[in-house]
Design a protein around this motif. Structure first.
Motif, mmCIF file in Angstrom:
data_model
loop_
_atom_site.group_PDB
_atom_site.id
_atom_site.type_symbol
_atom_site.label_atom_id
_atom_site.label_comp_id
_atom_site.label_asym_id
_atom_site.label_seq_id
_atom_site.Cartn_x
_atom_site.Cartn_y
_atom_site.Cartn_z
ATOM 1 N N GLY A 152 5.642 6.024 15.085
ATOM 2 C CA GLY A 152 4.709 6.604 16.051
ATOM 3 C C GLY A 152 3.404 6.961 15.384
ATOM 4 O O GLY A 152 2.318 6.679 15.895
ATOM 5 N N ARG A 153 3.511 7.549 14.195
ATOM 6 C CA ARG A 153 2.293 7.954 13.479
ATOM 7 C C ARG A 153 1.436 6.737 13.095
ATOM 8 O O ARG A 153 0.219 6.766 13.177
ATOM 9 C CB ARG A 153 2.655 8.756 12.228
ATOM 10 N N LYS A 157 0.809 -1.212 0.000
ATOM 11 C CA LYS A 157 0.000 0.000 0.000
ATOM 12 C C LYS A 157 0.844 1.265 0.000
ATOM 13 O O LYS A 157 0.347 2.343 -0.261
ATOM 14 C CB LYS A 157 -0.913 0.010 1.223
ATOM 15 N N GLY A 158 2.125 1.116 0.315
ATOM 16 C CA GLY A 158 3.025 2.256 0.239
ATOM 17 C C GLY A 158 2.997 3.159 1.458
ATOM 18 O O GLY A 158 3.685 4.160 1.499
ATOM 19 N N ASN A 159 2.193 2.821 2.469
ATOM 20 C CA ASN A 159 2.293 3.572 3.725
ATOM 21 C C ASN A 159 2.379 2.589 4.881
ATOM 22 O O ASN A 159 1.708 1.571 4.920
ATOM 23 C CB ASN A 159 1.134 4.549 3.910
ATOM 24 N N THR A 160 3.246 2.896 5.817
ATOM 25 C CA THR A 160 3.465 1.954 6.901
ATOM 26 C C THR A 160 2.278 1.965 7.857
ATOM 27 O O THR A 160 1.708 3.009 8.136
ATOM 28 C CB THR A 160 4.720 2.324 7.709
ATOM 29 N N SER A 161 1.910 0.804 8.316
ATOM 30 C CA SER A 161 0.860 0.732 9.316
ATOM 31 C C SER A 161 1.077 -0.496 10.190
ATOM 32 O O SER A 161 1.918 -1.351 9.886
ATOM 33 C CB SER A 161 -0.513 0.694 8.649
ATOM 34 N N VAL A 162 0.320 -0.559 11.252
ATOM 35 C CA VAL A 162 0.480 -1.654 12.206
ATOM 36 C C VAL A 162 -0.037 -2.944 11.562
ATOM 37 O O VAL A 162 -1.193 -3.021 11.153
ATOM 38 C CB VAL A 162 -0.302 -1.357 13.496
ATOM 39 N N ALA A 163 0.867 -3.917 11.420
ATOM 40 C CA ALA A 163 0.491 -5.145 10.727
ATOM 41 C C ALA A 163 0.268 -6.294 11.697
ATOM 42 O O ALA A 163 -0.463 -7.229 11.396
ATOM 43 C CB ALA A 163 1.577 -5.515 9.716
ATOM 44 N N ASN A 201 -2.400 6.255 14.201
ATOM 45 C CA ASN A 201 -3.434 6.017 13.192
ATOM 46 C C ASN A 201 -4.243 4.766 13.498
ATOM 47 O O ASN A 201 -5.456 4.749 13.357
ATOM 48 C CB ASN A 201 -2.799 5.852 11.803
ATOM 49 N N TYR A 202 -3.516 3.731 13.934
ATOM 50 C CA TYR A 202 -4.176 2.465 14.233
ATOM 51 C C TYR A 202 -5.151 2.649 15.394
ATOM 52 O O TYR A 202 -6.286 2.167 15.353
ATOM 53 C CB TYR A 202 -3.106 1.419 14.578
ATOM 54 N N ALA A 203 -4.710 3.384 16.419
ATOM 55 C CA ALA A 203 -5.547 3.631 17.593
ATOM 56 C C ALA A 203 -6.795 4.417 17.198
ATOM 57 O O ALA A 203 -7.899 4.142 17.657
ATOM 58 C CB ALA A 203 -4.749 4.389 18.645
ATOM 59 N N GLU A 204 -6.598 5.399 16.304
ATOM 60 C CA GLU A 204 -7.738 6.206 15.835
ATOM 61 C C GLU A 204 -8.746 5.307 15.111
ATOM 62 O O GLU A 204 -9.945 5.402 15.319
ATOM 63 C CB GLU A 204 -7.263 7.284 14.849
ATOM 64 N N ALA A 249 -0.394 4.481 22.370
ATOM 65 C CA ALA A 249 -0.781 5.554 21.461
ATOM 66 C C ALA A 249 -0.521 6.916 22.101
ATOM 67 O O ALA A 249 -0.063 7.851 21.445
ATOM 68 C CB ALA A 249 -2.246 5.417 21.080
ATOM 69 N N LYS A 250 -0.796 6.988 23.421
ATOM 70 C CA LYS A 250 -0.610 8.275 24.096
ATOM 71 C C LYS A 250 0.854 8.687 24.036
ATOM 72 O O LYS A 250 1.188 9.827 23.709
ATOM 73 C CB LYS A 250 -1.065 8.157 25.562
ATOM 74 N N ILE A 251 1.738 7.753 24.334
ATOM 75 C CA ILE A 251 3.166 8.099 24.373
ATOM 76 C C ILE A 251 3.671 8.378 22.948
ATOM 77 O O ILE A 251 4.434 9.309 22.718
ATOM 78 C CB ILE A 251 3.993 7.000 25.096
ATOM 79 N N GLU A 252 3.173 7.598 21.978
ATOM 80 C CA GLU A 252 3.630 7.795 20.595
ATOM 81 C C GLU A 252 3.058 9.077 19.987
ATOM 82 O O GLU A 252 3.611 9.611 19.030
ATOM 83 C CB GLU A 252 3.250 6.598 19.712
ATOM 84 N N SER A 253 1.939 9.560 20.543
ATOM 85 C CA SER A 253 1.333 10.765 19.972
ATOM 86 C C SER A 253 2.238 11.978 20.160
ATOM 87 O O SER A 253 2.056 13.011 19.524
ATOM 88 C CB SER A 253 -0.047 11.017 20.588
ATOM 89 N N LEU A 254 3.221 11.836 21.066
ATOM 90 C CA LEU A 254 4.148 12.941 21.286
ATOM 91 C C LEU A 254 5.262 12.970 20.247
ATOM 92 O O LEU A 254 6.009 13.926 20.154
ATOM 93 C CB LEU A 254 4.781 12.817 22.677
#
Lengths: 75, 632
Positions: free
Chosen positions: B353-354, B319-325, B358-361, B342-347
Motif C-alpha cells: 500500500g505504501r 534499491k532495497g525498497n519496494t516500489s511500483v515497477a 508513494n508512486y501516486a505522490e 492510491a486513495k484506498i491504499e492510503s488507509l
C-alpha cells in the motif's frame, strides 16, 4: 596491568629504521609487544605499567634519533 | 644526545653544505690545485658521514646491521685509500637520496594523511548550566553534549538533540554530498558541518567512532604486508649482514680493497625493499580517498586474483525498497484509476500500500480530495471501499474471484507475464471490472548492469547470486543485470556451502554482502567485501569495505587491486634489474662506488615515482559519478 601506548613519530623513510625502533623498544624492560607502522609512522606497544611508562618508551625512541610528536595511552 | 638531535634537525643543511663543498672541490681541481680538491672533498666526506655513522651506531646498539653501516665502512675505506672524491660523492648521494625518498614517499602517503588530518582535535563541550568549554577531543565522554558550528568538524559519533544543518560525510563515505540533518538524526565524527548549528549527544567517542576505526584500519592496512613483502623483509634482514660478509670474502680472496668497499655500497638493498610497500601504500591510499578500504597487501594480492564474484541477496543489486515497477491500465484513464487505488491504499499501512501511495505522490496524482466510504479490510485478500460513488476493490486474485470479477484473455496474459518477474501483484477492480494491474517489486539499481559488465571487462569470469529470495524474483533480477548463475531460497549456511564448492572447483571467490547475517560467507570467501555498511562486524570480518553501497566503487576497487599488484611486480622487476645491472657493471669494471650509489638512488626514485601513478588511478572516471551524485 598491561596498557597500550601509541607513539606518533614524524615520517619514517627507511625500512631499516623500523627494525631499529622495533628492536630497541622490544628490548626495553616491561614491553610485551611492539608493532612499528612504517607508513603511518606509529609505534604501538603493549607494556606493563608497573615496569615502564609510555614516556619511557618515547625516550627510547627519541634516543635513536626520531622525533616523537604525540603520545597516547589506552588502558 | 643533543648533538645527535641537532644533526637530525639540520640534515638538509648538511646535505646542501656537502653539495657546495663538492662543487668547490671540483672547481679547485680544474683551477689546478689538487691539494684544495683533496682537502675540500675530505672535509665534505667527514661532514656528510657524521649523520650516517650516527645512525649506523644507533642501529648497531640494538643489534641491527643497517645500510648506514655498510655505507659508513665503505666511506672509511675510501678515506683510508685516499679516494676522497668517492667518499664525498657517496655520502652526499646517500643523504640527498634519503631526502628525495622522504619527499616522494610523503606523496604516496598523502591520501591517507589527508584523511587522518580530517580527524577533529578539539570539541566544544556544553555543560549542564549552558556554559561551553573548548576541550581536547579525547576528553569528551559518552552522553556529553557538544556544540558544532558552521565550518567545524563533528568531534563524536552521536545523535542531534538540537539545531539543524547540512553535513558533508565524504570523510566517512567517500561520497561528497550535502546531507540535511535534523534533531534525532545520527551524525558521524569527522564529517563537516557545512552549514547550520548542532548540539550533539555523544554516543561514541575517541577511538570508538566510525571515523577513528576507519583511520586505524587504513593505517594498519598500509602496513599489513603481503607475502611477497614479508619475504623481501626477511630477505633484507639477512641480506645486509650477508653483504658485509661477501665484501670481506672479496677482500680476502682478491686482495682488492677498492673492489671490496664497492661491493658494500652496491649491496644496499634499496629499491627492492621499498618497491613493494610503496605500491601498496599508494594503492590503499587511492582507495581510502574514495571510501574503499582494502585491508593490506595480502587482501590486495588475493583480490586481484578473484575470478568469481558472489552477490549476497537481491538487496545488493536492487534499491532495497519496494516500489511500483509495472503498471497495466485498462478502460479507465490511468490517472483516475490510480487515484482511486492510491486513495484506498492510503488507509492501509501494508508495505505494498505504501509503495502505491508513494508512486501516486511522485506522479502528482490527485487522490487526497476523493471521498471514501464503507472501507473494509478483507484478511488475506485486500481492501474494498466506495470512492466518489465507485465500488473499488484492491487486492489479490482471491478478492476478485470472491466478488465475481473476471479477467479477459488479454488480462490473463498480462497477469501471467507479470508473475514471471517475481513481483507482488495488486489487482484493482472498479465497478466490477479489472482496471489496473500493478507489479510491485524491489527496483534494480539502474547502474548495476553496466557496472557488472565493467567487472567482466576487468577480469571477472563468473558472476553468481546466492539469495534467500524466491526463485522467480531471483531469476528475474539475475536476467536483468546479467548474472551467470543463480541459487535462490537459500539459508545463510547453504550460501557458505556454495562458496566452498566454488573454491574447491579452483576459483578465487569474492563474496559481496552488506555485512548483515552473512559474516560466515564473508569469512569463508577468499575476499569478503562488505558493501555500504559501516557496521563494526562488517569492518572486522571483511577484507574490503566499501563505505558507499555503490557498484562503481566495487569496480574501482577491483581494478585498483589489479593495477596495484601489477605495479608491485613492475617495481620488483626494476629493483632486480638494477641489482643485475650493477653486478654486471662491477664485473665489467665500469661501476665504482659513486656511480653505484647514483644508480641505486635513481632506482629508488624510479620505483617511488612508478608507485605514485597509482594515486591518480581512476581519476578521470571518478568525475562523472561525482556529478551524478550532486545532480540527484
Amino acid at each position: 596491568m598491561t596498557k597500550k601506548a601509541v607513539l606518533q613519530l614524524d615520517a619514517l623513510t627507511c625500512p631499516s629504521c623500523m627494525q631499529k625502533i622495533e628492536n630497541a623498544v622490544k628490548n626495553h624492560a616491561g614491553v610485551e609487544k611492539v608493532k612499528v607502522l612504517f607508513n603511518a609512522g606509529k609505534v604501538k606497544a603493549d607494556f606493563n605499567d608497573e615496569q615502564t611508562s609510555a614516556e619511557d618508551l618515547a625516550a627510547v625512541v627519541t634516543k635513536l634519533g626520531y622525533t616523537v610528536e604525540k603520545i597516547k595511552v589506552k588502558a | 644526545m643533543k648533538f645527535q638531535n641537532w644533526i637530525q634537525n639540520h640534515i638538509n643543511q648538511i646535505t646542501l653544505l656537502t653539495a657546495v663543498l663538492i662543487v668547490l672541490g671540483y672547481a679547485g681541481k680544474f683551477a689546478g690545485s689538487s691539494l684544495t680538491y683533496n682537502i675540500v672533498l675530505a672535509v665534505a666526506s667527514i661532514i656528510a658521514a657524521v649523520p650516517i655513522m650516527l645512525h649506523a651506531y644507533q642501529a648497531l646498539r640494538v643489534k641491527v646491521i643497517s645500510i648506514e653501516l655498510l655505507v659508513s665502512i665503505a666511506v672509511i675505506g675510501a678515506f683510508i685509500i685516499g679516494e676522497y672524491n668517492e667518499s664525498a660523492i657517496v655520502t652526499f648521494l646517500f643523504l640527498f637520496g634519503s631526502y628525495l625518498e622522504a619527499r616522494t614517499l610523503s606523496k604516496t602517503r598523502e591520501s591517507i594523511k589527508s584523511l587522518t588530518e580530517m580527524a577533529p582535535t578539539t570539541a566544544t563541550l556544553v555543560h549542564d548550566d549552558g556554559t561551553t568549554e573548548e576541550v581536547d577531543v579525547d576528553d569528551v565522554e559518552e552522553d556529553d553534549i557538544v556544540l558544532v558550528k558552521t565550518g567545524a568538524s563533528i568531534p563524536v559519533d552521536g545523535v542531534i538533540v538540537d539545531g539543524h544543518g547540512y553535513t558533508d560525510e565524504s570523510a566517512v563515505t567517500g561520497e561528497s554530498r550535502e546531507i540535511t540533518k535534523q534533531v534525532d538524526d545520527d551524525v558521524f565524527s569527522g564529517t563537516m558541518l557545512s552549514d547550520g548549528y548542532l548540539k550533539v549527544r555523544a554516543t561514541k567517542v575517541g577511538d570508538d567512532t566510525t571515523f577513528a576505526k576507519i583511520i586505524e584500519l587504513v593505517e594498519d592496512a598500509q602496513d599489513t604486508k603481503s607475502h611477497a613483502e614479508k619475504f623481501i623483509d626477511r630477505f633484507a634482514q639477512y641480506y645486509t649482514p650477508a653483504v658485509l660478509v661477501i665484501a670481506l670474502l672479496v677482500f680476502i680472496f682478491s686482495r682488492d680493497f677498492k673492489l671490496a668497499i664497492t661491493v658494500l655500497v652496491l649491496g644496499c638493498p634499496g629499491a627492492l625493499v621499498i618497491g613493494a610497500p610503496v605500491s601498496n601504500v599508494a594503492g590503499i591510499g587511492n582507495g581510502a580517498k574514495r571510501g574503499i578500504l582494502i585491508k593490506g597487501g595480502d587482501a590486495m594480492d588475493t583480490f586481484a586474483k578473484v575470478d568469481t564474484f558472489v552477490f549476497d541477496k537481491t538487496g545488493t543489486l536492487t534499491k532495497g525498497n519496494t516500489s511500483v515497477a509495472k503498471v497495466n491500465n485498462y478502460d479507465l484513464p490511468l490517472e483516475q484509476a490510480f487515484a482511486l487505488t492510491a486513495k484506498i491504499e492510503s488507509l492501509s499501512d501494508h508495505p505494498l500500500g505504501r509503495a502505491v501511495v508513494n508512486y501516486a505522490e511522485q506522479k502528482d496524482y490527485n487522490y487526497q480530495a476523493l471521498n471514501i466510504a464503507d472501507n473494509q479490510t478483507i484478511k488475506g485478500q485486500g481492501l474494498s471501499a466506495t470512492i466518489d460513488g465507485h465500488a473499488v476493490l484492491a487486492g489479490n486474485h482471491k478478492l476478485l474471484a470472491a466478488n465475481n470479477v473476471h479477467l479477459s484473455a488479454s488480462q490473463q496474459e498480462d497477469l501471467a507475464e507479470l508473475k514471471t518477474t517475481g513481483s507482488s501483484i495488486v489487482l484493482v477492480a472498479v465497478d466490477g471490472k479489472l482496471e489496473l494491474m500493478l507489479g510491485i517489486a524491489d527496483i534494480i539499481r539502474p547502474e548495476v548492469a553496466a557496472e557488472l559488465q565493467h567487472l567482466r571487462e576487468k577480469g571477472a569470469k563468473h558472476l553468481v547470486m546466492l539469495t534467500g529470495d524466491n526463485q522467480a524474483t531471483a531469476d528475474y533480477v539475475a536476467q536483468q543485470v546479467g548474472i551467470d548463475e543463480v541459487h535462490a531460497e537459500l539459508m545463510p549456511e547453504q550460501k557458505v556451502e556454495f562458496v566452498k564448492q566454488f573454491q574447491q572447483a579452483g576459483r578465487t571467490v569474492a563474496f559481496v554482502g552488506d555485512g548483515i547475517n552473512d559474516s560466515p560467507s564473508l569469512a569463508t570467501a577468499n575476499i569478503g567485501i562488505a558493501m555500504g555498511s559501516g557496521t563494526d562486524v562488517a569492518i572486522e570480518t571483511s577484507d574490503v569495505v566499501l563505505m558507499q553501497s555503490s557498484f562503481h566503487a566495487l569496480v574501482h576497487a577491483y581494478g585498483l587491486a589489479k593495477k596495484t599488484v601489477l605495479n608491485t611486480k613492475e617495481n620488483i622487476v626494476i629493483a632486480i634489474g638494477v641489482v643485475a645491472f650493477l653486478l654486471l657493471g662491477l664485473i665489467a669494471g665500469f661501476i665504482f662506488m659513486a656511480s653505484g650509489m647514483f644508480v641505486h638512488e635513481i632506482s629508488i626514485l624510479v620505483v617511488i615515482f612508478n608507485a605514485m601513478r597509482l594515486i591518480n588511478y581512476g581519476h578521470e572516471k571518478a568525475a562523472p559519478t561525482a556529478k551524478l551524485a550532486t545532480a540527484k
